[in-house]
Scaffold this motif. Structure first.
Motif, short mmCIF file in Angstrom:
data_model
loop_
_atom_site.label_atom_id
_atom_site.label_comp_id
_atom_site.label_asym_id
_atom_site.label_seq_id
_atom_site.Cartn_x
_atom_site.Cartn_y
_atom_site.Cartn_z
N SER A 393 -4.32 6.59 7.13
CA SER A 393 -4.54 6.10 5.87
C SER A 393 -5.42 7.20 5.32
N HIS A 394 -5.61 7.19 4.05
CA HIS A 394 -6.32 8.15 3.23
C HIS A 394 -6.02 9.44 3.60
N ASN A 395 -4.87 9.67 3.92
CA ASN A 395 -4.20 11.09 4.49
C ASN A 395 -2.92 11.03 3.73
N GLU A 396 -2.30 12.19 3.48
CA GLU A 396 -0.87 12.29 3.01
C GLU A 396 0.12 11.69 4.13
N ALA A 397 -0.09 11.89 5.20
CA ALA A 397 0.84 11.25 6.22
C ALA A 397 1.00 10.02 6.43
N GLU A 398 0.08 8.97 5.43
CA GLU A 398 0.25 7.60 5.40
C GLU A 398 1.65 7.10 5.45
N ASN A 399 2.08 6.22 6.16
CA ASN A 399 3.69 5.98 6.12
C ASN A 399 3.82 4.33 6.34
N ALA A 400 4.83 3.67 6.04
CA ALA A 400 4.97 2.46 6.43
C ALA A 400 6.57 1.99 6.23
N LYS A 401 7.08 1.29 6.97
CA LYS A 401 8.57 0.69 7.03
C LYS A 401 8.99 -0.12 6.08
N PRO A 402 10.22 0.12 5.31
CA PRO A 402 10.59 -0.94 4.38
C PRO A 402 10.66 -2.33 4.63
N SER A 403 11.32 -2.29 5.89
CA SER A 403 11.33 -3.87 6.43
C SER A 403 9.88 -4.53 6.52
N ASP A 404 8.82 -3.63 7.28
CA ASP A 404 7.73 -4.27 7.27
C ASP A 404 7.05 -4.58 5.83
N LEU A 405 7.23 -3.90 5.13
CA LEU A 405 6.77 -3.96 3.62
C LEU A 405 7.39 -5.08 3.08
N ALA A 406 8.62 -5.17 3.30
CA ALA A 406 9.49 -6.49 2.73
C ALA A 406 8.90 -7.70 3.27
N ALA A 407 8.59 -7.58 4.60
CA ALA A 407 8.34 -8.82 5.49
C ALA A 407 6.84 -9.33 4.77
N GLY A 408 5.93 -8.52 4.48
CA GLY A 408 4.65 -8.54 3.90
C GLY A 408 4.88 -9.24 2.51
N ALA A 409 5.76 -8.89 1.93
CA ALA A 409 5.94 -9.16 0.40
C ALA A 409 6.60 -10.92 0.51
N ARG A 410 7.63 -10.95 1.60
CA ARG A 410 7.85 -12.51 1.57
C ARG A 410 6.99 -13.35 2.05
N VAL A 411 5.76 -12.97 3.04
CA VAL A 411 4.96 -13.96 3.16
C VAL A 411 4.02 -14.03 1.93
#
Ligand code: HGY
Ligand code: MN
Ligand code: MN
Length: 422
Positions: A393-411
């Protein structure tokens, strides 16, 4: 605050979270301030920040949320409750980024909060208390130090007046950039700073390696480590690089380098828990053949233990003074955050929401600071983490998976509905 088990409507809200919609909104925001390498440079109170605020307001308007903004520019999007007089449950994060920032740091918490409200609508969930998504101003502090400025003012830890004369590297005053940002949303209702707030939960990428290493999609955050920021200014005398004898120089950069070396020695930690960073340095006159007459450098020290962060922070000024030689030095503290422990009942609720959704989770502390630190001073507060690739993070290469982001949003959706229906 003891938490009931999650009701069916909280789980219905979680089930209505739409992974594609969440990803598409994040992709749209990533276009604002996009830089090569899939990064984002969206400084606080910049034209890019103004553009992101306009986009967020357009989404909020399409969802029928009422928008308001306070004097430091914190933006609030409100979903009304059955009891409009009840203190709101809040969620959110920040839309500003580091100069070489990523597509998820901060903005994920704002967009996930919006997704949670839209999912409540889709599931027909009504909450007793209102729920508000907040975009906090200047969480990063990259352009206008210190960080977490908007949430500090909201929590009453500082006043807007304390910051209006802070200047960025181009010499622009925060007060002027703030005025331009507020002027860009003339139709957004103004609101006084401060609460009351019933509870606050923030979703954020972990910005560390633990969740990915454990193969988990969600983490229940227990707290945030302590942090102290300083500006150190060393003043000497400009002189000719070819004629001025070194023994007679008042070389601000030479002494600044000695100070930084001494601070590194002070914070040396074989267990690699202490964090010491000098990330910003301004040199005057910044010319190859003039001895520097003035240097400003930043100091960022962090540690999870209250006594240790106090001891290290208190040693910064004497350590710099001891290296000043013929120069003068001014050490200005700009931030002092003691370690924060989140409300155990909110941490429990995040965990039980994840469990009810069949998501294994773990408890973990945050190495990064967040606006939740200041909300924790006002109300029961917690955070939901999702993994990011190799913890970068604090780097252009920061990346995350759509399924993980959605799981966090569900919680997040289930936790917010649970809190708002207590
Ligand atoms: O500095 C931090 O930890 C945060 O990203 N502002
Ligand atoms: Mn952040
Ligand atoms: Mn950040």
């Amino acid at each position: 605050m003891t938490m009931p088990a999650l009701r069916e409507d909280a789980l219905a809200a979680a089930a209505a979270v739409d992974e594609r919609r969440l990803w598409d909104r994040l992709a749209a925001m990533a276009q604002i301030g996009a830089i090569p390498g899939q990064g984002v440079n969206r400084p606080a109170l910049s034209p890019e920040d103004i553009e992101a605020r306009a986009l967020l307001l357009s989404w909020a308007d399409s969802l029928g949320l009422s928008a308001s903004v306070d004097a430091i520019g914190n933006l609030f999007l409100r979903r009304e409750g059955l009891d409009p007089s009840a203190p709101p449950v809040m969620t959110g994060s920040h839309m500003d980024t580091q100069p070489k920032g990523g597509r998820f740091d901060g903005i994920y918490g704002v967009v996930a909060g919006l997704e949670a409200l839209q999912a409540m609508d889709a599931a027909g969930v009504r909450t007793r208390a209102p729920v508000e998504v907040v975009a906090w101003t200047n969480e990063e502090g990259g352009r206008f130090p210190p960080c977490t400025m908007g949430s500090m003012v909201f929590a009453g830890a500082c006043r807007v007046e304390d910051f209006v004369d802070v200047r960025d590297n181009a010499g622009i005053r925060l007060g002027d950039a703030l005025a331009a940002t507020l002027a860009a949303t003339p139709d957004t209702a103004r609101r006084p700073a401060g609460g009351p707030v019933a509870a606050y939960v923030e979703a954020h990428i972990e910005q560390g390696p633990l969740l990915e290493a454990a193969g988990l999609q969600v983490g229940a955050v227990t707290g945030v480590q302590g942090m102290r920021w300083f500006n150190v200014e060393v003043s000497g005398e400009s002189a000719h690089a070819g004629t001025a004898p070194v023994s007679l120089r008042r070389d601000a950069l030479r002494e600044a380098v000695a100070m930084i070396a001494a601070l590194r020695e002070l914070t040396d930690d074989p267990s690699d828990i202490t964090r010491f960073t000098v990330g910003r340095m301004l040199v005057t006159p910044n010319s190859p053949n003039s001895v520097p007459s003035h240097v400003l450098f930043s100091v960022d020290i962090r540690h999870p233990d209250r006594a240790t962060i106090a001891r290290l922070g208190d040693a910064v000024e004497p350590t710099c003074r001891a290296q000043a030689r013929a120069c003068t030095v001014t050490v200005t503290p700009t931030l002092h955050d003691d370690p924060t422990t989140f409300d155990p009942s909110v941490v429990d609720l995040v965990e039980s929401a994840a469990g009810a959704l069949g998501l294994p989770t773990m408890r973990l502390p945050s190495g990064a600071s967040h606006d939740a630190m200041y909300l924790a001073r006002m109300c029961p507060t917690g955070m939901v983490f999702v993994p990011c690739e190799r913890g970068i993070s604090h780097n252009e290469a920061e990346n995350a998976k759509p399924s993980d982001l959605a799981a966090g949003a569900r919680v997040l959706a289930a936790t917010l509905a649970g809190l708002a229906n207590r």
